[in-house]
Design a protein around this motif. Sequence first.
Motif, short mmCIF file in Angstrom:
data_model
loop_
_atom_site.label_atom_id
_atom_site.label_comp_id
_atom_site.label_asym_id
_atom_site.label_seq_id
_atom_site.Cartn_x
_atom_site.Cartn_y
_atom_site.Cartn_z
N THR A 185 0.82 -1.20 0.00
CA THR A 185 0.00 0.00 0.00
C THR A 185 0.86 1.26 0.00
O THR A 185 0.56 2.22 -0.71
CB THR A 185 -0.95 0.02 1.21
OG1 THR A 185 -1.74 -1.18 1.18
CG2 THR A 185 -1.87 1.22 1.17
N ASP A 193 -9.47 -1.08 10.97
CA ASP A 193 -8.74 -2.08 10.20
C ASP A 193 -7.26 -1.72 10.22
O ASP A 193 -6.81 -0.87 9.46
CB ASP A 193 -9.27 -2.11 8.76
CG ASP A 193 -8.60 -3.17 7.90
OD1 ASP A 193 -7.65 -3.83 8.38
OD2 ASP A 193 -9.01 -3.33 6.74
N LYS A 233 -5.27 -1.39 6.94
CA LYS A 233 -5.64 -0.42 5.90
C LYS A 233 -4.82 0.86 6.09
O LYS A 233 -5.14 1.71 6.91
CB LYS A 233 -7.14 -0.11 5.96
CG LYS A 233 -7.59 0.80 4.84
CD LYS A 233 -9.08 1.02 4.86
CE LYS A 233 -9.48 1.94 3.72
NZ LYS A 233 -10.90 2.26 3.78
#
Length: 166
Positions: free
Chosen positions: A13, A61, A64
Motif C-alpha cells: 500500500t 482495520d 488499511k
Amino acid sequence: MRIRFAKVQDMATINKIYNFEVESGNALLDNVPRTGAKAVEWFHIHNQTNRPIFVAVDSRDDEKVLGYCALSTFIPKGAYITTTEISVYVQSSMQRKGIGRDLVSTALHYAQNRPDISNMVAIITTSNIKALNLFRGFRFITVGNIDNVAYKLGKWEGVTYMYKLV
C-alpha cells in the motif's frame, strides 16, 4: 485512525501511494515507478530507532494504510548522523482530513525524545502548497529554494528546503 510503526506487510500500500505521486502528482520528483522489491529494500534500510516509517491506519482495520511518514538519512555522511529528512504522503482520497498533520506530529514527538535526532529537513516541491503549509504549521523554517531543478509531467519544478530543530 491510529498511527503505528510500518511493517513489511504495509509496503504494497505504501508503494501504491508512492507510485501514484510518481505517475500523476507533484509531491515527489521521482519519475520512475518503484517496484515492490525496491519498496521492500527501502523499508529495510529504515529502522525503529532513528529512521522509522510511521503509517496511519484505519482505526477499524489495522491493515488499511491511509498514509505514511518516513524519517530518512538526510546526507549519508557521518557528520549528518543526527539530521533526518522527513517525508509524508497520504492517499489522494484521504487528503485534507488531518492525516498528514497527525503523521508529522507523531514523527516530531518521536524525534524530540531521541538524543540521536537533532533536527529535521523537509525537501518539498515548491508547487506543493499543501505540504508547504503543513510544515509551516509545525514551525519549520524555510531556508531556501532551488527553482527549475527537476522536469516532471511536462513542466519544471522547484524545491523548497525547510528545517526544524527538535
